[in-house]
Design an enzyme around this catalytic site. Structure first.
Site, PDB file in Angstrom:
ATOM      1  N   HIS A 168       0.850  -1.107  -0.083  1.00 14.93           N
ATOM      2  CA  HIS A 168      -0.125  -0.071   0.192  1.00 14.93           C
ATOM      3  C   HIS A 168       0.858   1.226   0.251  1.00 14.93           C
ATOM      4  O   HIS A 168       1.414   1.583   0.981  1.00 14.93           O
ATOM      5  CB  HIS A 168      -0.817   0.052   1.057  1.00 14.93           C
ATOM      6  CG  HIS A 168      -1.850  -0.931   1.161  1.00 14.93           C
ATOM      7  ND1 HIS A 168      -2.156  -1.935   2.026  1.00 14.93           N
ATOM      8  CD2 HIS A 168      -3.051  -1.083   0.071  1.00 14.93           C
ATOM      9  CE1 HIS A 168      -3.079  -2.693   1.886  1.00 14.93           C
ATOM     10  NE2 HIS A 168      -3.498  -2.164   0.663  1.00 14.93           N
ATOM     11  N   GLU A 193     -10.026  -0.984  -6.268  1.00 18.27           N
ATOM     12  CA  GLU A 193     -10.957  -2.047  -5.654  1.00 18.27           C
ATOM     13  C   GLU A 193     -12.299  -1.577  -4.952  1.00 18.27           C
ATOM     14  O   GLU A 193     -12.083  -1.156  -3.782  1.00 18.27           O
ATOM     15  CB  GLU A 193      -9.855  -2.737  -4.363  1.00 18.27           C
ATOM     16  CG  GLU A 193      -9.365  -2.006  -3.626  1.00 18.27           C
ATOM     17  CD  GLU A 193      -8.435  -2.843  -2.530  1.00 18.27           C
ATOM     18  OE1 GLU A 193      -8.813  -3.995  -2.146  1.00 18.27           O
ATOM     19  OE2 GLU A 193      -7.244  -2.524  -2.558  1.00 18.27           O
TER      20      GLU A 193
HETATM   21 MN    MN Z   1      -6.366  -6.944  -2.775  1.00 15.87          MN
HETATM   22 MN    MN Z   2      -5.625  -3.853  -2.709  1.00 19.50          MN
END
Ligand code: MN
Ligand code: MN
Length: 297
Positions: A168, A193
């Site tokens: 991330h 997402e």
């Molecule tokens: Mn994921």
């Molecule tokens: Mn992700």
């Protein structure tokens, strides 16, 4: 990133290789999810297939059931099996630290429209992505589609950049319209997402925790904690891992020690309120001169 970035360079080829492995594993794994099949068997199947195909799991396979949205993975002796539920599989692969991240809903609960809402939201988001697009406008697409189905996007979970050995990184890709977004440029690698829910659209932390990552490396005295730490720093580095991946004896005790000395931190399961459902769909993309390339198609 600047527009002089070389999209044929080794780093992008490794992102693509991770994506190819991951697409295949996602499809093979989703096909095996049926009522009565064990969560642990599915997670280990996916993680073993990734290794057989030449990648490494970038994080433990997430298996989220019904109100769960993220960070659930089987424990060491997990005996859970699938029921007539909404199941989200979120899987990651890395090749030398270059990542791909994907998710799919396998719905055994009969809520087709909720599963379809996150799929369509992802498609709409990908359609508007090109160099210069604002992340707030991507979020607006996602929110618009999910809202059109009569559901809510989960607004406190977001897409994200994918860094080297980092799952991330900036920028966040919101799942709703925001006014202060950032601009995507050629060469950016991001995961989009959308999550859709018939609940409030805000997930909170549950009590269980099976996924961890390194926080501060420092020496530990206990033998099992030391063995676990050496595996973590060599094999996972700063990527998330599961208790069941640790090779030391007494891995749960080792983790408790590493956690209490702040060497690692845990990721509690994130969930909607009981009685609600969450669907998820995710792809990793590379921003190109004329739009974007989906590495996990
Ligand atoms: Mn994921
Ligand atoms: Mn992700």
């Amino acid at each position: 990133m600047s527009s002089e970035v070389d999209l044929e360079s080794e780093q992008y080829e490794k992102h693509r290789e991770a994506g190819r492995i991951l697409s295949q594993v996602r499809e093979e794994t989703a096909d095996r999810v049926e009522v009565g099949v064990s969560h642990l068997e599915i997670a280990e199947y996916a993680e073993d297939r990734i290794r057989e195909l030449g990648g490494q799991p970038a994080f433990p396979v997430n298996i989220s059931i019904d109100e769960e949205a993220a960070h659930a993975t089987p424990s060491i002796d997990d005996e859970s099996t699938f029921g007539e539920e909404m199941i989200n599989l979120d899987i990651g692969v890395h090749v030398d630290g270059w990542l791909a991240d994907t998710a799919i809903t396998v719905d055994l609960s009969g809520h087709d429209e909720l599963a379809e809402a996150s799929e369509q939201a992802l498609e709409a988001a990908i359609d508007v992505i090109e160099p210069g697009v604002n992340t707030g406008d991507i979020g607006a697409e996602i929110e618009g589609v999910i809202d059109g189905y009569g559901f809510n996007p989960v607004v406190n979970l977001t897409g994200h950049g994918l860094g080297h050995w980092e799952q991330h990184t900036a920028p966040n890709i919101p799942n709703r319209a925001v006014s202060q977004g950032t601009t995507l440029e050629v060469g950016d690698v991001v995961a989009i997402e959308p999550f859709a829910t018939d609940g409030s659209g805000k997930v909170t932390e549950g009590s269980s925790e099976e996924i961890y990552s390194l926080e501060h490396e420092r020496s530990v005295r206990n033998r099992q904690a030391r063995e676990a730490l050496s595996q973590i720093t060599e094999e996972f580095r700063t990527l998330p891992f599961a208790t069941r991946w640790l090779e030391t004896d007494r891995p749960e005790m080792a983790l408790r020690r590493l956690k209490s000395s702040s060497v690692v931190h845990g990721y509690p399961v994130l969930k909607e309120d009981d009685g609600f459902l969450v669907s998820q769909k995710e792809h990793t993309i590379i921003i190109t001169e004329d739009g974007c390339e989906v590495t996990t198609e």
